[in-house]
Design a protein around this motif. Sequence first.
Motif, PDB file in Angstrom:
ATOM      1  N   ASP A  99       0.807  -1.220   0.000  1.00  0.00           N
ATOM      2  CA  ASP A  99       0.000   0.000   0.000  1.00  0.00           C
ATOM      3  C   ASP A  99       0.839   1.268   0.000  1.00  0.00           C
ATOM      4  O   ASP A  99       0.336   2.347  -0.339  1.00  0.00           O
ATOM      5  N   LYS A 100       2.106   1.169   0.393  1.00  0.00           N
ATOM      6  CA  LYS A 100       2.956   2.363   0.446  1.00  0.00           C
ATOM      7  C   LYS A 100       3.445   2.780  -0.941  1.00  0.00           C
ATOM      8  O   LYS A 100       3.832   3.935  -1.150  1.00  0.00           O
ATOM      9  N   VAL A 101       3.424   1.855  -1.879  1.00  0.00           N
ATOM     10  CA  VAL A 101       3.892   2.158  -3.236  1.00  0.00           C
ATOM     11  C   VAL A 101       2.795   2.898  -3.997  1.00  0.00           C
ATOM     12  O   VAL A 101       1.634   2.495  -3.991  1.00  0.00           O
ATOM     13  N   ARG A 102       3.158   4.011  -4.650  1.00  0.00           N
ATOM     14  CA  ARG A 102       2.182   4.825  -5.377  1.00  0.00           C
ATOM     15  C   ARG A 102       1.668   4.097  -6.613  1.00  0.00           C
ATOM     16  O   ARG A 102       2.357   3.257  -7.187  1.00  0.00           O
ATOM     17  N   ASP A 103       0.450   4.445  -7.020  1.00  0.00           N
ATOM     18  CA  ASP A 103      -0.177   3.800  -8.181  1.00  0.00           C
ATOM     19  C   ASP A 103       0.687   3.924  -9.432  1.00  0.00           C
ATOM     20  O   ASP A 103       0.839   2.966 -10.193  1.00  0.00           O
ATOM     21  N   VAL A 104       1.243   5.115  -9.657  1.00  0.00           N
ATOM     22  CA  VAL A 104       2.020   5.331 -10.879  1.00  0.00           C
ATOM     23  C   VAL A 104       3.289   4.493 -10.862  1.00  0.00           C
ATOM     24  O   VAL A 104       3.757   4.023 -11.912  1.00  0.00           O
ATOM     25  N   PRO A 138      -8.727   5.483 -11.390  1.00  0.00           N
ATOM     26  CA  PRO A 138      -8.279   6.179 -12.605  1.00  0.00           C
ATOM     27  C   PRO A 138      -6.936   6.881 -12.380  1.00  0.00           C
ATOM     28  O   PRO A 138      -6.630   7.325 -11.274  1.00  0.00           O
ATOM     29  N   LEU A 139      -6.158   6.973 -13.437  1.00  0.00           N
ATOM     30  CA  LEU A 139      -4.910   7.731 -13.397  1.00  0.00           C
ATOM     31  C   LEU A 139      -5.192   9.211 -13.631  1.00  0.00           C
ATOM     32  O   LEU A 139      -6.157   9.568 -14.307  1.00  0.00           O
ATOM     33  N   GLU A 140      -4.329  10.052 -13.077  1.00  0.00           N
ATOM     34  CA  GLU A 140      -4.433  11.476 -13.381  1.00  0.00           C
ATOM     35  C   GLU A 140      -3.906  11.717 -14.792  1.00  0.00           C
ATOM     36  O   GLU A 140      -2.983  11.055 -15.249  1.00  0.00           O
ATOM     37  N   GLY A 141      -4.501  12.690 -15.481  1.00  0.00           N
ATOM     38  CA  GLY A 141      -4.041  13.013 -16.819  1.00  0.00           C
ATOM     39  C   GLY A 141      -5.061  12.636 -17.871  1.00  0.00           C
ATOM     40  O   GLY A 141      -6.065  11.977 -17.597  1.00  0.00           O
ATOM     41  N   SER A 142      -4.815  13.069 -19.106  1.00  0.00           N
ATOM     42  CA  SER A 142      -5.717  12.803 -20.224  1.00  0.00           C
ATOM     43  C   SER A 142      -4.914  12.852 -21.515  1.00  0.00           C
ATOM     44  O   SER A 142      -3.742  13.237 -21.522  1.00  0.00           O
ATOM     45  N   PHE A 143      -5.538  12.460 -22.609  1.00  0.00           N
ATOM     46  CA  PHE A 143      -4.879  12.548 -23.905  1.00  0.00           C
ATOM     47  C   PHE A 143      -5.885  13.012 -24.942  1.00  0.00           C
ATOM     48  O   PHE A 143      -7.105  12.919 -24.740  1.00  0.00           O
ATOM     49  N   LEU A 144      -5.372  13.533 -26.051  1.00  0.00           N
ATOM     50  CA  LEU A 144      -6.220  14.020 -27.134  1.00  0.00           C
ATOM     51  C   LEU A 144      -6.352  12.940 -28.190  1.00  0.00           C
ATOM     52  O   LEU A 144      -5.356  12.363 -28.642  1.00  0.00           O
ATOM     53  N   ALA A 284      15.375  17.367 -28.982  1.00  0.00           N
ATOM     54  CA  ALA A 284      14.279  16.397 -29.067  1.00  0.00           C
ATOM     55  C   ALA A 284      12.965  17.141 -29.254  1.00  0.00           C
ATOM     56  O   ALA A 284      12.880  18.352 -29.009  1.00  0.00           O
ATOM     57  N   THR A 285      11.955  16.410 -29.672  1.00  0.00           N
ATOM     58  CA  THR A 285      10.632  17.018 -29.831  1.00  0.00           C
ATOM     59  C   THR A 285       9.982  17.314 -28.488  1.00  0.00           C
ATOM     60  O   THR A 285       9.067  18.124 -28.411  1.00  0.00           O
ATOM     61  N   SER A 286      10.445  16.628 -27.429  1.00  0.00           N
ATOM     62  CA  SER A 286       9.916  16.877 -26.085  1.00  0.00           C
ATOM     63  C   SER A 286      10.858  16.255 -25.067  1.00  0.00           C
ATOM     64  O   SER A 286      11.765  15.497 -25.424  1.00  0.00           O
ATOM     65  N   LEU A 287      10.643  16.594 -23.791  1.00  0.00           N
ATOM     66  CA  LEU A 287      11.367  15.958 -22.705  1.00  0.00           C
ATOM     67  C   LEU A 287      10.381  15.025 -22.007  1.00  0.00           C
ATOM     68  O   LEU A 287       9.374  15.467 -21.455  1.00  0.00           O
ATOM     69  N   LEU A 288      10.667  13.741 -22.063  1.00  0.00           N
ATOM     70  CA  LEU A 288       9.706  12.739 -21.605  1.00  0.00           C
ATOM     71  C   LEU A 288       9.712  12.553 -20.093  1.00  0.00           C
ATOM     72  O   LEU A 288      10.757  12.593 -19.451  1.00  0.00           O
ATOM     73  N   SER A 289       8.519  12.348 -19.560  1.00  0.00           N
ATOM     74  CA  SER A 289       8.335  11.943 -18.170  1.00  0.00           C
ATOM     75  C   SER A 289       7.401  10.738 -18.185  1.00  0.00           C
ATOM     76  O   SER A 289       6.863  10.364 -19.241  1.00  0.00           O
ATOM     77  N   THR A 290       7.179  10.122 -17.038  1.00  0.00           N
ATOM     78  CA  THR A 290       6.238   8.998 -16.985  1.00  0.00           C
ATOM     79  C   THR A 290       4.865   9.429 -17.483  1.00  0.00           C
ATOM     80  O   THR A 290       4.224   8.738 -18.283  1.00  0.00           O
ATOM     81  N   ALA A 291       4.407  10.601 -17.008  1.00  0.00           N
ATOM     82  CA  ALA A 291       3.071  11.075 -17.379  1.00  0.00           C
ATOM     83  C   ALA A 291       2.956  11.317 -18.884  1.00  0.00           C
ATOM     84  O   ALA A 291       1.986  10.880 -19.523  1.00  0.00           O
ATOM     85  N   SER A 292       3.942  11.999 -19.466  1.00  0.00           N
ATOM     86  CA  SER A 292       3.859  12.301 -20.901  1.00  0.00           C
ATOM     87  C   SER A 292       3.973  11.030 -21.738  1.00  0.00           C
ATOM     88  O   SER A 292       3.350  10.907 -22.791  1.00  0.00           O
ATOM     89  N   PHE A 293       4.754  10.056 -21.261  1.00  0.00           N
ATOM     90  CA  PHE A 293       4.875   8.793 -21.991  1.00  0.00           C
ATOM     91  C   PHE A 293       3.546   8.037 -21.982  1.00  0.00           C
ATOM     92  O   PHE A 293       3.111   7.520 -23.012  1.00  0.00           O
ATOM     93  N   LEU A 294       2.889   7.971 -20.835  1.00  0.00           N
ATOM     94  CA  LEU A 294       1.603   7.280 -20.750  1.00  0.00           C
ATOM     95  C   LEU A 294       0.560   7.947 -21.648  1.00  0.00           C
ATOM     96  O   LEU A 294      -0.224   7.269 -22.323  1.00  0.00           O
ATOM     97  N   GLU A 295       0.560   9.281 -21.667  1.00  0.00           N
ATOM     98  CA  GLU A 295      -0.379  10.008 -22.520  1.00  0.00           C
ATOM     99  C   GLU A 295      -0.099   9.717 -23.995  1.00  0.00           C
ATOM    100  O   GLU A 295      -1.029   9.531 -24.798  1.00  0.00           O
ATOM    101  N   SER A 296       1.190   9.647 -24.353  1.00  0.00           N
ATOM    102  CA  SER A 296       1.567   9.377 -25.743  1.00  0.00           C
ATOM    103  C   SER A 296       1.145   7.967 -26.164  1.00  0.00           C
ATOM    104  O   SER A 296       0.611   7.765 -27.265  1.00  0.00           O
ATOM    105  N   VAL A 297       1.368   6.988 -25.280  1.00  0.00           N
ATOM    106  CA  VAL A 297       0.991   5.603 -25.586  1.00  0.00           C
ATOM    107  C   VAL A 297      -0.520   5.488 -25.746  1.00  0.00           C
ATOM    108  O   VAL A 297      -1.020   4.841 -26.677  1.00  0.00           O
ATOM    109  N   ALA A 298      -1.261   6.149 -24.849  1.00  0.00           N
ATOM    110  CA  ALA A 298      -2.726   6.102 -24.927  1.00  0.00           C
ATOM    111  C   ALA A 298      -3.224   6.721 -26.223  1.00  0.00           C
ATOM    112  O   ALA A 298      -4.144   6.201 -26.870  1.00  0.00           O
TER     113      ALA A 298
END
Length: 311
Positions: A99-104, A138-144, A284-298
């Motif tokens: 339970d101590k480990v975050r969802d992300v 649900p995860l925080e964040g969204s994609f277009l 690069a076209t962007s600087l990637l983070s976990t959040a931006s990578f997940l949004e890109s994959v989605a």
Amino acid sequence: GALHDIVHAKLAEMKMANPQLAGNVSFSTIAEMQKFVEKYPEMNKLKDNVSKHVNILHALSGLVDRHCLMEVSEIEQQLACVQDHRTAHKQVMQMLSDDKVRDVDKLRLALLYALRYQKESEEKGTLPQIERALPSRPLEGSFLSSSGGDEHALPRPHEFPEVLLSVCGTQQRTPQSDLFNRGVNAVLSKGLKGFSSSESNAYMLHEPLLARILKLVDKAKLPEDKYPFRPCSSYKSAVDAFRTLKRGPSELIVFIVGGATYAECRVVDMFNERNKQMRVVLGATSLLSTASFLESVAARADAKKNGGAAA
């Protein structure tokens, strides 16, 4: 790690400057660092600067302990560099039940496992077990979306492994791709035999592909069949000259379409610091983070499902 070393060095500097005040103080823990800074307010010039960094270090240390980030980081490195499916599955399942480990962080471990052990998980049916252990929140964040640019919520964590594999799985990668270096040079779990990185730190096992590419360029050994260049007489003669001299160009521009990671930025920074004969500029076209990578994959998965291209 790096911040701790810098703060420790500053405190050692304060201690050397005032040995009569410091006595036998040691800096083995963050708490001892804080006590030392608070005990000698007369050292104001250094104190203010060091105190802020010690407080930041204390806050970061609290986050690391509270969310088991050291354990998560070590398993991430093992997943990226060590071939041992049974141990990997056991470790990931343990983290998913904590339970101590975050969802992300749980999701990141599950995605690394899904990518590295796609074949094994299909044969043994272990991926569905991991998906069921992932949070359903649900995860925080969204994609277009690619159709009309509508905003959508990210898939839930337990849905993401299949989404990722549909975009980045073995069927989507080129046949010669060895994403996790699982060929003859793959790292063995026993004693990490065959591991070639210069880092001995258990939390820094993974070396981005960019590091190996830069080393090849620096020695003028970059293979043309994998990294072709546009033929032109002047460039070809320059490449031949570099190979004769067994050294790379004085300046190199690396541009990564799709985005660069913080680890790749670190690789370039360290290369420039150690190598005075060749300077590398990273773009690069962007600087990637976990959040931006997940949004890109989605977004890619959504575009693939709808038969279009991601925006």
